[in-house]
Scaffold this active site. Structure first.
Site, PDB file in Angstrom:
ATOM      1  N   HIS A 291       0.846  -1.187   0.099  1.00  0.00           N
ATOM      2  CA  HIS A 291       0.222   0.055  -0.115  1.00  0.00           C
ATOM      3  C   HIS A 291       0.687   1.333   0.042  1.00  0.00           C
ATOM      4  CE1 HIS A 291      -3.649   2.316   1.292  1.00  0.00           C
ATOM      5  NE2 HIS A 291      -2.621   3.026   1.928  1.00  0.00           N
ATOM      6  N   GLU A 292       1.813   1.254   0.842  1.00  0.00           N
ATOM      7  CA  GLU A 292       2.806   2.589   1.058  1.00  0.00           C
ATOM      8  C   GLU A 292       3.664   2.548  -0.152  1.00  0.00           C
ATOM      9  OE1 GLU A 292       1.445   4.558   3.184  1.00  0.00           O
ATOM     10  OE2 GLU A 292       0.355   3.402   4.572  1.00  0.00           O
ATOM     11  N   HIS A 295       1.749   4.632  -2.842  1.00  0.00           N
ATOM     12  CA  HIS A 295       1.807   6.079  -2.530  1.00  0.00           C
ATOM     13  C   HIS A 295       3.242   6.612  -2.696  1.00  0.00           C
ATOM     14  CE1 HIS A 295      -1.937   6.910  -0.438  1.00  0.00           C
ATOM     15  NE2 HIS A 295      -1.316   5.997   0.381  1.00  0.00           N
ATOM     16  N   GLU A 321      -4.536   7.874  -2.912  1.00  0.00           N
ATOM     17  CA  GLU A 321      -5.142   6.641  -2.436  1.00  0.00           C
ATOM     18  C   GLU A 321      -5.507   5.574  -3.347  1.00  0.00           C
ATOM     19  OE1 GLU A 321      -4.602   6.479   0.654  1.00  0.00           O
ATOM     20  OE2 GLU A 321      -5.409   4.595   1.058  1.00  0.00           O
TER      21      GLU A 321
END
Lengths: 527, 527
Positions: A291-292, A295, A321
Site C-alpha cells: 500500500h505505502e 503512494h 489513495e
C-alpha cells in the site's frame, strides 16, 4: 512497450521546457518558494523523526514546539504580501499571454490555500498547529492505555477549531452547500456531500447485499494459517522483496517502523515509508508495505521538471489513495500477482506456509470478515469502515452541539449497524486512527474514492497493457510506465478531475468499482 | 554534598525569575526568536539525519538544498529590520534600567553575529552555505577513496570565501591584529593569535622535551591487547554502560553511529551523540562516547529557565571542549575511574581482557604514541596535532597566495616535524577531519584550549569535591553537580571569560595543564 523517451516527454512537458522563459516577474519569486518548500520539508522530516523513533522520548514536547513554529512561519508565508505579489505577477503574465503552465499550476494550488487560510486569524492558526502537533502524543497514550477520556478534551479542542474555521470561511464568502464540504475540499478539491452521499448510498446498496450473500451462501475459505507467528526478520525480508518487486526505489527511499504505517514524500528524491510488524499478523505488514509503496512510487515518479517546485507531489489525497489501493488490491490481491510472487514468497518464508497451496493463499488474503480495525479490513468491507467515519464527520460539522464525549457511543452503534460488530474497547474503536489527532476531518472519504478511482485505472490500463500477463511474470515495468505517463509524472500540475478525465474520457464513475467487487467476490465465494 | 535546591537556584537565576517582567518592547520579539530557534533546530535535525544514515542515499543533494535554504532564511533573520528593532528595544530598556539579564545576553550573542554577518552580501553567504552543506559529501568521498584532488577544488572555494569574508569584516571596521583572529573569534570570543602563539609555544617547549624523555627513558607499557577484535554488540553494551555511568540522560538523548563522532544539541531536552565502532579499536569508541557525553551533559544541564531561548546551549567551543576533555581525560583516563568501572567493565567484556590487570588497562589507555590520526591521539601528543592545524590555518589567512593544492605537502611536513610521522595517505593525513568541509577554520585551537581549561576545572573542583574518592566508587553526582552549578547551568548567559573567572578567580592559565601532564606522565612512565 513504451519507449523511455516517450514516457519522459509526455505532451504537457513540451510547455514545461519553456519554463526557463517564464515571465521575469514570476521568476522573481523563486527564492520565496525555495524557502516555502524548505519549511515544508523540515516540518515533514521533524514529523517523520518523531513518529519513527528517531528523536529522544523526552524531546517530543520540544520538537512539537519546533514544528508549530515552522508551521506558523509557513502560514505567514502563504498569507504574506510576497504571496500576493506572486499572485499579481502571474495574473499580469497571464494577461500578457506569457504565463507558463508551471506558474499557473503553482498559482492555482497556492491561491486555493491562500483563500482558505486568509480567513483564519494568525494566532488561532498558530494555536491550532501547536495543538495538532502535540495531539499525536496524547492520542498515542490514550490508544495504548485504552483511555478515550485522555484524548477527548484534545479532540474537542480540535473539533472546535475546525468548526470555527468553517464559519470563518463561510463568513468570508466561500460557499459550501454543506458545512462538511469545507473539510472534504481540503483533501479532494471539489469533493462535496452532494457527490459523496449518493456514492456511499450506491456502495451500501450493492455491498451490503453482496456481503449478506457471501456470509449466507459463500464457500468456506481456509484461514487457519493467517495468524501464524512469523518471525520479524522474515517479515522484514518480505518487505524488501515487495519493495524491490513493485519498483519502489530504495536509493531515494527508506523503510522504518511506526505505530501506523504512512508515506512521507519530501520531494521525488526522498520518499519514505513505514510499516508496523505484528508477529501474528503477517499479512498486515505485507499489505501495508505494498500500500505505502503505491503512494511512494507516485511521489518518486513525478516528472523531473517539477522537482524543487511545490508541484512535486501527488495532486490530491483521492488520486494518491487510488495509487496505494490499486497496488494493494487490484494488483496485490489478484490471483496473477500471487502466481508471479509465489516462488520468491516461498523461498523467503521457508516452511511457514508449506502446507498452504497457491489457491489457498490467494483466497485467504481476500477473505471477507466484518471486523473492528479499518487498516486490517478486507477489500469488500473496507468502505463500510469509511462510511462510519464519513457519517460521524458529517454529523460533527452539521450538529454544532455534538461533543467529543458522545462520539464513542455513536461509533460503536454504527459499527454494529454496518459491520455487525461492536468494539469491546475504544482502542479497537474510535481511538484506532491517527487522523483526527492531526485535525484531519474529510480525509477518510478519500480512501473510498481511491478504491473507486483504482477500478477505473485498471479498466483504462488494460486497453494498453496485458496486466494479468505481466503480473504472472512479476513484471512491473509496463504497469509503472503506464501509471507514470498517465498519472505520476503530472505531479500537481493537473487537477484530480483533469487527470481522471484524460485517462478515462468520462470522469469519476463508481460503477467500475462496484462491478469489480461483484465479479471478484462472487467468483471467489462461488455464489 | 550540595543540596539540589541550591544547585537549581544559583545566584544569577534570581534575576532570571524576573524574566516575566521583561520590558514589553523586548517581549514583543519572542515570536521572532521562536522562529529563529526553530530554523536552527530544523537545520540541526536535517544535518543529524544526513550524517547518521537516517535519510535515503539519493536524497543527499535535495536535503543539502533544504539546509541551504533554511540557513539563508536564518541569515536573513539575523540581518533583518526586526533584529535591528530588537537591538533598539534592548538598548532602550537598558537606558531605562529595565533590561533583564536574559535579554542582555541574547543581545550580546546576536549583536556579535549581526556585526560579523552584516558585512557579507546575502547572495555570497547563501552560496557559501550551499557550498558547505554539500562539501561534507565530497569530503566523505575523497576520504573514502583517498583522493585529495576530489576535495581540493571544494576546499579552495571554501578558503576563498572565508578569506573574502575576513576582508569584508576588516573593511567594515572590525579590527583584527591578525587576519586569522577573525576566524578564531567565531568559536572562542576574544581569542587571538596573540594569545594562542605563546600558549602553543609554551606547550611545545614543555611537551616536546617531556615526549622525548618518555620515548628515550620511559618504561615499556604493555599494549598487545589494544587492537583485540571486540564484537560490536559488546562495544555497544560498553557505550550504554558509559552513558549511564557518567550521567548522560538517554530520555533526552540518543546514540547513533556516524563517520566522525559528534554531539548535536537541539535544546536541553534533545541532545544527541554519535560514535564510530571499529572492530579492532575498542578504546576508540570507548573514549569517543565519554568525550561526546561531556559535550552532551553540558547541553542537557543548562538551567531550565533558559530553555527555548538562544542561550540554551554552551557558551563557546573552548568551554564546550573543556567539558568533553575533562570527562574523557581528567576523569576517564584516571586510575580512580578505572578502579570504579573495573567490575562493570569486566562483566560486559567477558573473557576479552581476562589476562589484563587493572594497572595494565590504566597504563594502556594512557600510552603515548606519536601517531597519524588526531581523534585517536593520546592525551599527551594531542595538542601537537592541533598545532599542525593551527599553523596551517594561520598560514591560509596570512598568505593569500597559498592554495588548497599545496596543503597536503605542508601537512605532511609538519606532522613529520612535530610528531615524527608522515601520513602514508591523505586519508590518514589532511583528509582525516570533517571541519574544513563545514568551513570551520579557527575551530581546532578550541580543542587545545579545552584541554587547558579542563585542568583548571579539576584544580578548582577538588577544593569542593573529593574527586578521586567519588571516582573510586563510580559516583558522578557530586562531580556533575559542581559542573552544573559552575558551568553548565549558565548556558550562554555568561561569556567564557566570565565563567572561567568565576570558578578560577584568575582567568585563563595554561600552567595547570602543563603541570598536570608533567605529573601524570612522569609518574606513568617512571621518569
Amino acid at each position: 512497450m513504451k519507449s523511455f523517451i516517450k514516457i519522459c516527454l509526455p505532451a504537457f512537458l513540451l510547455t514545461v521546457f519553456t519554463a526557463c522563459s517564464r515571465a521575469p516577474q514570476v521568476k522573481d519569486f523563486d527564492a520565496f518558494f525555495d524557502k516555502l518548500i524548505a519549511l515544508e520539508q523540515a516540518i515533514s522530516i521533524l514529523t517523520w523523526e518523531m513518529e519513527t523513533g528517531g528523536a529522544p522520548e523526552g524531546a517530543m514536547e520540544a520538537r512539537s514546539k519546533t514544528i508549530a513554529a515552522l508551521q506558523a512561519e509557513r502560514f505567514a508565508m502563504i498569507t504574506s504580501n510576497e504571496m500576493r505579489g506572486f499572485f499579481k505577477a502571474v495574473e499580469a503574465a497571464q494577461k500578457r499571454g506569457e504565463a507558463d503552465e508551471i506558474s499557473l499550476a503553482i498559482y492555482r494550488t497556492t491561491k486555493r490555500e491562500y483563500d482558505k487560510l486568509m480567513v483564519i486569524p494568525a494566532d488561532e492558526y498558530k494555536a491550532f498547529s501547536e495543538l495538532t502537533a502535540y495531539a499525536f502524543i496524547t492520542w498515542s497514550e490514550a490508544k495504548e492505555s485504552n483511555n478515550y477520556n485522555l484524548f477527548a478534551p484534545t479532540l474537542q479542542k480540535i473539533i472546535d477549531y475546525q468548526r470555527k474555521f468553517v464559519e470563518y470561511r463561510k463568513k468570508a464568502g466561500l460557499v459550501y452547500a454543506n458545512p462538511y464540504d469545507a473539510m472534504l475540499d481540503d483533501y479532494e478539491p471539489g469533493m462535496t456531500v452532494a457527490i459523496l452521499d449518493p456514492f456511499f448510498d450506491d456502495l451500501r446498496s450493492n455491498i451490503v447485499p453482496l456481503l449478506s450473500d457471501i456470509m449466507a451462501n459463500g464457500k468456506t475459505i481456509r484461514n487457519d494459517f493467517l495468524e501464524r507467528n512469523i518471525p520479524i526478520p522474515i517479515q522484514s525480508e518480505i518487505s524488501k522483496l515487495l519493495m524491490d518487486t513493485v519498483g519502489y526505489d530504495l536509493n531515494r527511499g527508506i523503510l522504518k517502523e511506526s505505530e501506523h504505517p504512512f508515506t512521507m514524500g519530501i520531494g521525488q528524491n526522498d520518499v519514505r515509508i513505514t510499516t508496523h510488524y505484528y508477529g501474528d499478523k503477517f499479512f498486515s505488514s505485507f499489505y501495508s508495505v505494498i500500500h505505502e509503496c503505491g503512494h511512494a512510487i507516485y511521489e518518486q515518479n513525478v516528472a523531473k521538471e517539477l522537482e524543487g517546485t511545490i508541484l512535486d507531489t501527488g495532486t490530491s489525497m483521492g488520486i494518491h489513495e487510488s495509487q496505494s489501493r490499486f497496488l494493494e488490491n487490484q494488483i496485490g490481491r489478484s490471483y496473477e500477482f500471487w502466481q508471479g510472487i509465489e516462488p520468491d514468497f516461498r523461498s523467503v518464508t521457508g516452511n511457514y506456509y508449506n502446507d498452504v497451496t497457491l489457491q489457498q493463499l490467494y483466497e485467504a488474503v481476500n477473505i471477507v470478515t466484518p471486523s473492528l480495525i479499518r487498516t486490517e479490513a478486507d477489500e469488500l468491507t473496507y468502505s463500510l469502515h469509511i462510511m462510519v467515519r464519513y457519517e460521524i464527520e458529517k454529523m460533527i460539522f452539521n450538529n454544532p452541539n455534538l461533543t467529543a464525549a458522545e462520539l464513542p457511543a455513536i461509533w460503536n452503534q454504527k459499527m454494529q449497524e454496518y459491520l455487525g460488530v461492536t468494539p469491546p474497547t475504544d482502542s479497537e474503536g474510535i481511538l484506532q486512527d491517527i487522523h483526527w489527532s492531526f485535525g484531519e476531518f474529510g480525509y477518510f472519504p478519500t480512501y473510498a474514492l481511491g478504491n473507486a478511482y483504482a477500478a477505473q485505472i485498471w479498466n483504462a490500463m488494460k486497453k494498453d497493457v496485458d496486466i494479468k500477463a505481466e503480473l504472472k511474470e512479476l513484471k512491473f515495468t509496463a504497469i509503472n510506465d503506464w501509471l507514470r505517463k498517465n498519472i505520476h509524472s503530472h505531479g500537481s500540475l493537473l487537477t484530480p478531475a483533469q487527470i481522471l478525465e484524460q485517462f478515462t474520457n468520462e470522469g469519476f464513475n463508481a460503477n467500475y468499482y462496484i462491478e469489480y467487487l461483484e465479479n471478484k467476490y462472487r467468483a471467489l465465494y462461488g455464489i
